[in-house]
Design an enzyme around this catalytic site. Structure first.
Site, PDB file in Angstrom:
ATOM      1  N   CYS A  60       0.858  -1.183   0.000  1.00 14.69           N
ATOM      2  CA  CYS A  60       0.000   0.000   0.000  1.00 14.69           C
ATOM      3  C   CYS A  60       0.898   1.238   0.000  1.00 14.69           C
ATOM      4  O   CYS A  60       2.018   1.207   0.504  1.00 14.69           O
ATOM      5  CB  CYS A  60      -0.925   0.149   1.209  1.00 14.69           C
ATOM      6  SG  CYS A  60      -1.976  -1.252   1.545  1.00 14.69           S
ATOM      7  N   ARG A 113       3.108  -0.002  -5.302  1.00 12.48           N
ATOM      8  CA  ARG A 113       3.063  -0.628  -3.984  1.00 12.48           C
ATOM      9  C   ARG A 113       1.774  -1.419  -3.760  1.00 12.48           C
ATOM     10  O   ARG A 113       1.639  -2.158  -2.783  1.00 12.48           O
ATOM     11  CB  ARG A 113       3.162   0.446  -2.886  1.00 12.48           C
ATOM     12  CG  ARG A 113       4.401   1.291  -2.980  1.00 12.48           C
ATOM     13  CD  ARG A 113       4.417   2.307  -1.873  1.00 12.48           C
ATOM     14  NE  ARG A 113       4.495   1.659  -0.588  1.00 12.48           N
ATOM     15  CZ  ARG A 113       5.605   1.259  -0.004  1.00 12.48           C
ATOM     16  NH1 ARG A 113       6.753   1.456  -0.607  1.00 12.48           N
ATOM     17  NH2 ARG A 113       5.586   0.674   1.167  1.00 12.48           N
ATOM     18  N   TRP A 162      -3.056  -2.600  -1.342  1.00 15.94           N
ATOM     19  CA  TRP A 162      -2.793  -4.009  -1.621  1.00 15.94           C
ATOM     20  C   TRP A 162      -3.453  -4.744  -0.472  1.00 15.94           C
ATOM     21  O   TRP A 162      -2.981  -4.684   0.669  1.00 15.94           O
ATOM     22  CB  TRP A 162      -1.287  -4.271  -1.658  1.00 15.94           C
ATOM     23  CG  TRP A 162      -0.922  -5.667  -2.062  1.00 15.94           C
ATOM     24  CD1 TRP A 162      -0.798  -6.148  -3.327  1.00 15.94           C
ATOM     25  CD2 TRP A 162      -0.607  -6.760  -1.185  1.00 15.94           C
ATOM     26  NE1 TRP A 162      -0.441  -7.476  -3.291  1.00 15.94           N
ATOM     27  CE2 TRP A 162      -0.309  -7.882  -2.005  1.00 15.94           C
ATOM     28  CE3 TRP A 162      -0.544  -6.917   0.198  1.00 15.94           C
ATOM     29  CZ2 TRP A 162       0.035  -9.129  -1.485  1.00 15.94           C
ATOM     30  CZ3 TRP A 162      -0.200  -8.156   0.716  1.00 15.94           C
ATOM     31  CH2 TRP A 162       0.090  -9.243  -0.116  1.00 15.94           C
ATOM     32  N   ASN A 212      -0.756   1.817   5.997  1.00 17.94           N
ATOM     33  CA  ASN A 212       0.004   0.765   5.328  1.00 17.94           C
ATOM     34  C   ASN A 212       0.554  -0.123   6.425  1.00 17.94           C
ATOM     35  O   ASN A 212       1.291   0.356   7.289  1.00 17.94           O
ATOM     36  CB  ASN A 212       1.138   1.416   4.514  1.00 17.94           C
ATOM     37  CG  ASN A 212       2.110   0.396   3.954  1.00 17.94           C
ATOM     38  OD1 ASN A 212       1.753  -0.748   3.706  1.00 17.94           O
ATOM     39  ND2 ASN A 212       3.347   0.816   3.747  1.00 17.94           N
ATOM     40  N   GLY A 213       0.179  -1.406   6.437  1.00 18.79           N
ATOM     41  CA  GLY A 213       0.681  -2.299   7.485  1.00 18.79           C
ATOM     42  C   GLY A 213      -0.405  -3.221   7.978  1.00 18.79           C
ATOM     43  O   GLY A 213      -1.400  -3.458   7.274  1.00 18.79           O
ATOM     44  N   GLU A 268      15.935 -17.080 -11.690  1.00 20.75           N
ATOM     45  CA  GLU A 268      15.460 -15.727 -11.968  1.00 20.75           C
ATOM     46  C   GLU A 268      14.622 -15.695 -13.260  1.00 20.75           C
ATOM     47  O   GLU A 268      13.584 -15.038 -13.320  1.00 20.75           O
ATOM     48  CB  GLU A 268      16.665 -14.774 -12.065  1.00 20.75           C
ATOM     49  CG  GLU A 268      16.354 -13.335 -12.395  1.00 20.75           C
ATOM     50  CD  GLU A 268      15.413 -12.642 -11.413  1.00 20.75           C
ATOM     51  OE1 GLU A 268      15.118 -13.197 -10.350  1.00 20.75           O
ATOM     52  OE2 GLU A 268      14.955 -11.536 -11.761  1.00 20.75           O
ATOM     53  N   LYS A 326      10.737 -14.482 -13.338  1.00 21.19           N
ATOM     54  CA  LYS A 326      10.259 -13.386 -14.203  1.00 21.19           C
ATOM     55  C   LYS A 326       9.041 -13.838 -14.993  1.00 21.19           C
ATOM     56  O   LYS A 326       8.058 -13.125 -15.100  1.00 21.19           O
ATOM     57  CB  LYS A 326      11.345 -12.929 -15.197  1.00 21.19           C
ATOM     58  CG  LYS A 326      12.473 -12.101 -14.676  1.00 21.19           C
ATOM     59  CD  LYS A 326      12.122 -10.701 -14.256  1.00 21.19           C
ATOM     60  CE  LYS A 326      11.661 -10.636 -12.843  1.00 21.19           C
ATOM     61  NZ  LYS A 326      12.600 -10.552 -11.778  1.00 21.19           N
ATOM     62  N   GLU A 345       5.857 -14.391 -12.694  1.00 21.51           N
ATOM     63  CA  GLU A 345       5.225 -13.229 -12.053  1.00 21.51           C
ATOM     64  C   GLU A 345       4.525 -12.297 -13.033  1.00 21.51           C
ATOM     65  O   GLU A 345       3.546 -11.686 -12.669  1.00 21.51           O
ATOM     66  CB  GLU A 345       6.177 -12.487 -11.123  1.00 21.51           C
ATOM     67  CG  GLU A 345       7.264 -11.702 -11.775  1.00 21.51           C
ATOM     68  CD  GLU A 345       8.142 -10.974 -10.770  1.00 21.51           C
ATOM     69  OE1 GLU A 345       7.650 -10.506  -9.742  1.00 21.51           O
ATOM     70  OE2 GLU A 345       9.352 -10.864 -11.028  1.00 21.51           O
ATOM     71  N   HIS A 384      17.018 -36.418 -10.855  1.00 21.92           N
ATOM     72  CA  HIS A 384      16.588 -36.925  -9.545  1.00 21.92           C
ATOM     73  C   HIS A 384      15.086 -36.754  -9.325  1.00 21.92           C
ATOM     74  O   HIS A 384      14.626 -36.798  -8.190  1.00 21.92           O
ATOM     75  CB  HIS A 384      17.383 -36.235  -8.431  1.00 21.92           C
ATOM     76  CG  HIS A 384      18.847 -36.515  -8.525  1.00 21.92           C
ATOM     77  ND1 HIS A 384      19.386 -37.760  -8.267  1.00 21.92           N
ATOM     78  CD2 HIS A 384      19.886 -35.729  -8.912  1.00 21.92           C
ATOM     79  CE1 HIS A 384      20.695 -37.721  -8.472  1.00 21.92           C
ATOM     80  NE2 HIS A 384      21.025 -36.491  -8.867  1.00 21.92           N
ATOM     81  N   LYS A 414       5.179  -4.079  -5.475  1.00 24.19           N
ATOM     82  CA  LYS A 414       6.625  -3.934  -5.627  1.00 24.19           C
ATOM     83  C   LYS A 414       7.358  -4.087  -4.305  1.00 24.19           C
ATOM     84  O   LYS A 414       8.376  -4.749  -4.212  1.00 24.19           O
ATOM     85  CB  LYS A 414       6.910  -2.559  -6.225  1.00 24.19           C
ATOM     86  CG  LYS A 414       8.379  -2.242  -6.402  1.00 24.19           C
ATOM     87  CD  LYS A 414       8.888  -2.826  -7.670  1.00 24.19           C
ATOM     88  CE  LYS A 414      10.368  -2.598  -7.883  1.00 24.19           C
ATOM     89  NZ  LYS A 414      10.934  -3.653  -8.726  1.00 24.19           N
TER      90      LYS A 414
HETATM   91  O1  M6R Z   1      12.858  -4.644  -2.516  1.00 29.29           O
HETATM   92  P1  M6R Z   1      13.460  -5.997  -2.410  1.00 29.29           P
HETATM   93  O2  M6R Z   1      14.611  -6.217  -3.316  1.00 29.29           O
HETATM   94  O3  M6R Z   1      13.799  -6.385  -0.999  1.00 29.29           O
HETATM   95  O4  M6R Z   1      12.314  -6.996  -2.894  1.00 29.29           O
HETATM   96  C1  M6R Z   1      12.486  -8.384  -2.829  1.00 29.29           C
HETATM   97  C2  M6R Z   1      11.447  -9.108  -3.646  1.00 29.29           C
HETATM   98  O5  M6R Z   1      10.161  -8.819  -3.180  1.00 29.29           O
HETATM   99  C3  M6R Z   1      11.527  -8.760  -5.135  1.00 29.29           C
HETATM  100  O6  M6R Z   1      12.792  -9.003  -5.659  1.00 29.29           O
HETATM  101  C4  M6R Z   1      10.482  -9.571  -5.929  1.00 29.29           C
HETATM  102  O7  M6R Z   1      10.817 -10.919  -5.932  1.00 29.29           O
HETATM  103  C5  M6R Z   1      10.370  -9.025  -7.355  1.00 29.29           C
HETATM  104  N1  M6R Z   1       8.991  -8.806  -7.683  1.00 29.29           N
HETATM  105  C6  M6R Z   1      10.880  -9.947  -8.377  1.00 29.29           C
HETATM  106  O8  M6R Z   1      10.773  -9.434  -9.661  1.00 29.29           O
END
Ligand code: M6R
Length: 623
Positions: A2, A28, A80, A106-107, A498, A502, A505, A521, A618
């Protein structure tokens, strides 16, 4: 997660500024949003609230009548959801129904059920399913008892358990009997930034929300309660004692946070990566000494020689960068590195070797799990170091040594340039550690740093129309695939993780990243004829092993898409995306680019919302 904003102005209208701030904070959370405004000119003299489920554009439609266009104070929120589904009723701001106050949060308020029961028994009427609304009624009750807004907020926060960044606006009658808006905000956990110019007092979850007005900001700390007015920031603690916090000048500007002509932030951020390399690395390279100069304390020879083990804590993409860092630091500096999901580390009983350091890696510097893991390690005596992108963030403030990544604001929820910057920072740290501990000679240091310099044109050469088109054509060919495997070994194993992250997500397709040698395995059972298997391979100590893994996949009918600089892998594969050659240690920085573009074009062709993927936000400032 948020985003919250607030503004109180001397004489100007604030709605446009608040909406602009919310636009910058939409990364956010973006399931609903709202504003509460006060305009002394309006006949009923009450706080006006507008809330809407959906994106900010929906709220803007609601505000298009211009009724609140002249308001001089307001707060806003982009949500969020944690408690209660996304809906108009659950959207913030919330109010106690008096028409004289509103609050954004936010929280998470952990004891909200018991507070809700108490307040209901006391006559409060709840209109949402949120935890936040209890805070609204608590503040409202204190205001009704005659307290000032500041005292009401302080008394209410004493009752809540959990974490929060809040902004509360309430009307107080001045000596002339006229209502005026007061703005108070507070922090316990999630980030909060405040600023004041002679014209306006401001708060927001992120500096991006304030850049329209100023680049001189104050980072609010846990336990701070702030009263804002034009030209005035008054910070006190829970006992009412004044607290001094420095004003910091931030070097980000509005342009850096824009799309700069690209259709999506993610695509812009992918294209920025050659510049990110230069910004993160080049000024730190000591060419003659074959060494690296990190600004500030924390990375001098004596300290680095004393470190015998490094514990990396991070989440998501940042953890993948840390896993690459493990290969780099162990190989180049001979220091053992353990990597852990911050969310796991914080809830086990980690046995930590003496003379260890904890290395937190985070783009935002505000990820709740990463912060908690870092604090736990620090309590156990580990020196706190960090790699972080946001100057002034909590991770930065709580570290003894910080490597700022200088990637600039990353807005796309899918992390791209921040990852590349984190890997570069890890590489620099590996060289610095290796030099400080005598594992690397001057010549070796020079060669490693020369390699890094040579990477920039290679990265630029990779992000050309030709490569982008090749990646796009392969990515759209597999739109009907039920699932993908991403395989790699050694320093490119985390790159496979990674690449899979990507794709999942932003395109919502099942993708699994795996260590290529582990396939036999168990997971190899999943391979069916035609299943796309993305294999990352570049020349180095495990290249021939990866080729054998390609053969195993092909023998089961897998459709191999080979990415990297290993020509022989390309010859074995069904499709290939070659990248320029580099040293083995730097190959992740090149190999990840086609994977980012692959995810981007796959998601685009599926019609997904690239910069705001479903269910995500984010900055993950809740557990
Ligand atoms: O702000 P941060 O780097 O601590 O965030 C960590 C993860 O939440 C962040 O890398 C998340 O996995 C991304 N959405 C990946 O693209």
């Amino acid at each position: 997660m948020c985003g919250i904003v607030g503004a109180v102005s001397r004489s100007g209208a604030v709605l446009e500024g608040l909406l602009d701030g919310l636009r910058k904070l939409e990364y956010r959370g973006y399931d609903s949003c709202g504003v509460a405004m006060f305009d002394p000119g309006l006949a009923n003299g009450a706080v006006q609230i507008r809330r809407k489920v959906g994106r900010l554009t929906e709220l803007e439609k609601l505000l298009a009548d211009g009724a609140l266009g002249a308001a001089r104070a307001g707060i806003g929120h982009t949500r969020w959801a944690t408690h209660g589904k996304p809906s108009d009723e659950n959207a913030h701001p919330h109010t106690d129904g008096s028409g004289r106050m509103a609050l954004v949060h936010n929280g998470i308020i952990e004891n909200y059920l018991e507070l809700r029961a108490e307040l209901t028994a006391d006559g409060a009427v709840f209109r949402s399913e949120t935890d936040t609304e209890v805070l609204t009624h608590l503040v409202g009750r204190e205001l009704a008892r005659g307290k000032s807004l500041l005292d009401a907020v302080r008394a209410s926060l004493r009752r809540v358990q959990g974490y929060y960044a809040i902004a509360v606006m309430a009307l107080e009658n001045g000596p002339d009997g006229k209502a005026a808006a007061r703005l108070v905000c507070a922090r316990q956990g999630p980030p909060l930034v405040v600023a004041a110019t002679p014209e306006i007092g401001l708060c927001g979850s992120d500096v991006l929300a304030l850049l329209k007005y100023t680049r001189d900001v104050v980072f609010v700390e846990d336990g701070d309660i702030v009263e804002l007015a034009p030209g005035r920031i008054a910070i006190t603690d829970f006992d009412g004692k004044a607290v001094a916090r420095p004003v910091r000048h931030v070097d980000w500007d509005e342009e850096a946070a824009s799309k700069g002509g690209f259709p999506h932030h993610m695509l812009k951020e992918i294209h920025e990566q050659p510049d990110v390399l230069a910004r993160t690395a080049f000024d730190r390279i000591l060419q003659v000494e074959g060494d690296v100069d990190f600004e500030g304390a924390g990375f001098d020879d004596a300290r680095l020689r004393a470190i015998e083990r490094i514990q990396v804590v991070a989440c998501g993409t940042a953890l993948h960068a840390g896993m690459i860092g493990k290969y780099l630091i162990e190989n180049l500096a001979g220091v053992a590195v353990d990597c852990d999901f911050a969310s796991e580390f914080r809830y086990r009983e980690p046995v930590l070797a003496p003379r260890s350091a904890v290395l937190a890696i985070s783009q935002s510097g505000e990820t709740a799990d990463t912060l908690a893991a870092m604090r736990l390690a620090r309590e156990r005596g580990l020196a706190p170091l960090s790699i972080c992108n946001v100057q002034g963030s909590t991770v930065v403030r709580e570290s003894e040594g910080v490597i700022l990544t200088h990637a600039g604001p990353e807005i796309g929820v899918a992390s791209t340039k921040a990852f590349v910057a984190q890997v570069i920072a890890s590489y620099l740290l590996a060289v610095r550690l290796g030099r400080a501990r005598g594992k690397l000679s001057v010549e070796q240091g020079r060669e490693l740093l020369d390699e890094l310099r040579r990477l920039r044109p290679r990265l630029e050469g990779l992000i050309t129309e030709k490569t982008v088109e090749r990646v796009r054509s392969i990515a759209v060919k597999h739109l009907k695939a039920k699932g993908f495997f991403f395989l790699g070994r050694g320093v490119n194993f985390p790159v496979a993780l990674e690449g899979a992250l990507k794709l999942k997500e932003i395109s919502y397709v099942h993708a699994e990243g795996y260590a290529a040698g582990e396939m036999k395995h168990g997971p190899i059972a999943l391979i069916e004829p035609g299943m796309p298997i993305v294999v990352i391979n570049s020349p180095g100590r495990v290249a021939d092993k990866v080729r054998s893994n390609i053969e195993q996949v092909k023998a089961r009918g897998g459709h191999v898409i080979s990415i990297g600089a290993d020509e022989q892998s390309h010859a074995l594969a069904d499709e290939s995306i070659p990248v320029p050659a580099s040293s083995e240690w730097l190959s992740p920085l090149l190999n990840v680019v086609p994977l980012q573009l692959f995810a981007y074009h796959h998601a685009l062709a599926r019609g997904c919302d690239i910069d705001k993927p479903r269910n995500l936000a984010k900055s993950v400032t809740v557990e």
